[in-house]
Design an enzyme around this catalytic site. Structure first.
Site, PDB file in Angstrom:
ATOM      1  N   CYS A  12       3.242  10.433 -49.383  1.00  0.00           N
ATOM      2  CA  CYS A  12       2.902   9.290 -48.571  1.00  0.00           C
ATOM      3  C   CYS A  12       4.057   8.395 -48.806  1.00  0.00           C
ATOM      4  O   CYS A  12       4.327   7.845 -49.637  1.00  0.00           O
ATOM      5  CB  CYS A  12       1.675   8.842 -48.958  1.00  0.00           C
ATOM      6  SG  CYS A  12       0.991   7.336 -48.143  1.00  0.00           S
TER       7      CYS A  12
ATOM      8  N   ARG B 265       2.103   3.755 -49.740  1.00  0.00           N
ATOM      9  CA  ARG B 265       1.397   3.449 -51.007  1.00  0.00           C
ATOM     10  C   ARG B 265       1.398   2.115 -51.401  1.00  0.00           C
ATOM     11  O   ARG B 265       0.641   1.937 -52.574  1.00  0.00           O
ATOM     12  CB  ARG B 265       1.714   4.420 -51.823  1.00  0.00           C
ATOM     13  CG  ARG B 265       1.094   6.007 -51.551  1.00  0.00           C
ATOM     14  CD  ARG B 265       1.607   6.744 -52.721  1.00  0.00           C
ATOM     15  NE  ARG B 265       2.992   7.390 -52.586  1.00  0.00           N
ATOM     16  CZ  ARG B 265       3.791   8.079 -53.337  1.00  0.00           C
ATOM     17  NH1 ARG B 265       3.063   8.140 -54.388  1.00  0.00           N
ATOM     18  NH2 ARG B 265       5.045   8.582 -53.164  1.00  0.00           N
TER      19      ARG B 265
ATOM     20  N   TRP C  92      -2.699   3.469 -40.828  1.00  0.00           N
ATOM     21  CA  TRP C  92      -2.086   3.240 -39.330  1.00  0.00           C
ATOM     22  C   TRP C  92      -1.053   4.060 -39.272  1.00  0.00           C
ATOM     23  O   TRP C  92      -0.287   4.509 -40.158  1.00  0.00           O
ATOM     24  CB  TRP C  92      -1.900   1.892 -39.123  1.00  0.00           C
ATOM     25  CG  TRP C  92      -0.797   1.149 -40.085  1.00  0.00           C
ATOM     26  CD1 TRP C  92       0.124   1.004 -40.170  1.00  0.00           C
ATOM     27  CD2 TRP C  92      -1.396   0.355 -41.375  1.00  0.00           C
ATOM     28  NE1 TRP C  92       0.874  -0.009 -41.175  1.00  0.00           N
ATOM     29  CE2 TRP C  92      -0.274   0.103 -41.950  1.00  0.00           C
ATOM     30  CE3 TRP C  92      -2.860  -0.023 -42.001  1.00  0.00           C
ATOM     31  CZ2 TRP C  92      -0.397  -0.896 -43.099  1.00  0.00           C
ATOM     32  CZ3 TRP C  92      -2.824  -0.637 -43.140  1.00  0.00           C
ATOM     33  CH2 TRP C  92      -1.633  -0.983 -43.807  1.00  0.00           C
TER      34      TRP C  92
ATOM     35  N   GLU D 185       5.621   9.127 -36.296  1.00  0.00           N
ATOM     36  CA  GLU D 185       4.854  10.254 -36.492  1.00  0.00           C
ATOM     37  C   GLU D 185       4.303  10.635 -35.132  1.00  0.00           C
ATOM     38  O   GLU D 185       4.052  11.808 -34.684  1.00  0.00           O
ATOM     39  CB  GLU D 185       3.750   9.892 -37.350  1.00  0.00           C
ATOM     40  CG  GLU D 185       3.830   9.573 -38.914  1.00  0.00           C
ATOM     41  CD  GLU D 185       3.286   8.236 -39.378  1.00  0.00           C
ATOM     42  OE1 GLU D 185       3.565   8.009 -40.571  1.00  0.00           O
ATOM     43  OE2 GLU D 185       2.186   7.979 -38.776  1.00  0.00           O
TER      44      GLU D 185
END
Length: 409
Positions: A99, A102, A271, A276
């Site tokens: 991720c 973070r 979000w 992506e």
């Protein structure tokens, strides 16, 4: 998964349908003790961490350890306090090595839904999750934690890999209308009675199961799925393609493990990072495969790779997605900004004496990776606890397959 990342996470690998949005990404799989039985060593490790990072608790660590040991010896598991659950869920995000988002781990809104078990009630709370997370376009990180697995009873779960996904409809000519990654799942829910319109962006129903009930289908009310029509600031024809994407990427099939306790249904979201949607969902050949379409509208020479037509079309799709979300007032981030924020997160964690596990191949964005600051360094590799895990049966169900070892049907 699944395919993408979350602002709870970085980059998605399409091979096994990765999660999307900024949120935790699936780490390497971790086996859990059979039947929901807790290993005391893991419980004690978590409780020690909780008290170390949260001093001044009304119950001392030695006292809490005695309580948990006694409960575990009697029941095979133990019950987290509300404070332990919130801390564990947030730290699971903090530990998510795939991720990129973070920096925001401590702002995760944790919903304690451990008393909700029936499919109908679960569906209602999943809808409420989407409402809270959408927040009128000001998307906020939310996790909803339902009942855990115990030696006596399985917790509820959802087959869908994300709360919002688009169906893939097989056509007679062998093609697909919609998202090809979800053709098998679409076939499965059709067999269960779903009757979709058959368009390119039909929101899939949720499949919810519990220990006492077989899997049931539930539609998501349309007013809970905020979608953004896609347009381009310089190319009016882009809007005529009829594209859109949903605002909230909420992963729903990963197991949350805190101190040895497994929560099989703990959907979470952040979000989107623009890449992506624009560099994976709309572009991968086994998803919407839009590069040739956009290149054609741009008048690019697709006859040779050396024209870099793929790269040029890819950038314009990314421009369109960021532009559209921002114009609609829906929260999104770009990969350059998020890369810098990740380095800020690294510095903050290191100042607290904590390592930051990171998978380079997921942290580096799928567009212009070499010109982002996260590209030019190495990262620590570690499988820290608490954490999120994607199990084989959950992955199979997310593909519309029923595991051979499952008694769900």
């Amino acid at each position: 998964m699944q395919s993408e990342t979350l602002l709870l996470c970085g980059r998605a690998h399409q091979t096994t349908l990765a999660p999307e949005g900024h949120g935790p990404q699936p780490p390497t799989e971790s086996a859990s003790p059979a039947g929901g039985t807790v290993e005391l060593e893991e419980a004690e490790e978590f409780l020690t961490q909780f008290h170390t990072e949260n001093p001044g608790q009304p119950v001392t660590l030695p006292q809490r350890l005695r309580e948990v040991r006694a409960e575990t010896e009697e029941r095979g598991t133990y019950t987290h306090t509300p404070e332990e659950l919130v801390f564990g869920a947030r730290v699971a995000w903090r530990n998510a090595s795939r991720c990129i988002g973070r920096l925001y781990w401590n702002s995760l809104h944790v919903r304690d839904l451990r008393g909700v078990t029936s499919p109908g009630e679960v569906h209602q709370e999943l809808c409420e999750h989407l409402r809270l997370a959408t927040n009128g376009g000001r998307v906020r990180p939310v996790i909803s934690v339902f009942a855990p697995d115990t030696p006596d009873r399985r917790g509820p779960r959802v087959w869908n890999d994300q709360l919002v996904r688009y169906a893939g409809h097989r056509r007679p000519d062998g093609g697909v209308t919609g998202d090809p990654a979800y053709v098998d799942f679409t076939d499965t829910v059709r067999e269960m009675g779903w009757q979709p319109p058959g368009g390119p962006f039909d929101v899939l129903p949720l499949v919810v199961e519990s220990a006492d009930d077989k899997a049931q289908l539930f539609d998501i009310p349309r007013d809970l799925v905020l979608e953004v029509p896609l347009s381009h600031p310089d190319h009016p024809w882009f809007a005529e393609l009829g594209l859109r994407w949903h605002a909230v990427p909420a992963i729903s099939n990963m197991r949350l493990r805190i101190g040895g306790v497994d929560y099989p249904l703990a959907p979470f979201n952040g979000w989107y990072m623009g890449t992506e949607i624009a560099a994976r969902n709309l572009v991968d050949e086994d998803r919407y495969d839009l590069l040739p379409v956009v290149a054609g509208h741009l008048g690019l020479d697709t006859g040779s790779e050396s024209t870099l037509w793929r790269d040029r079309a890819l950038v314009e799709i990314n421009v369109a997605v960021l532009h559209s979300f921002e114009a609609a007032g829906v929260k999104i981030t770009d990969h350059h900004t998020e890369s810098r924020r990740f380095l800020t997160h690294l510095a903050k964690e290191e100042s607290q004496g904590r390592i930051v596990p990171a998978d380079w191949s997921w942290i580096v964005p799928p567009v212009s990776g070499g010109i982002t600051p996260v590209f030019h360094r190495y990262y620590d590799e570690a499988d820290l606890r608490p954490g999120f895990h994607l199990d084989d049966d959950a992955r199979a169900l997310g593909r519309g397959q029923c595991p051979m070892t499952s008694d769900r049907m």
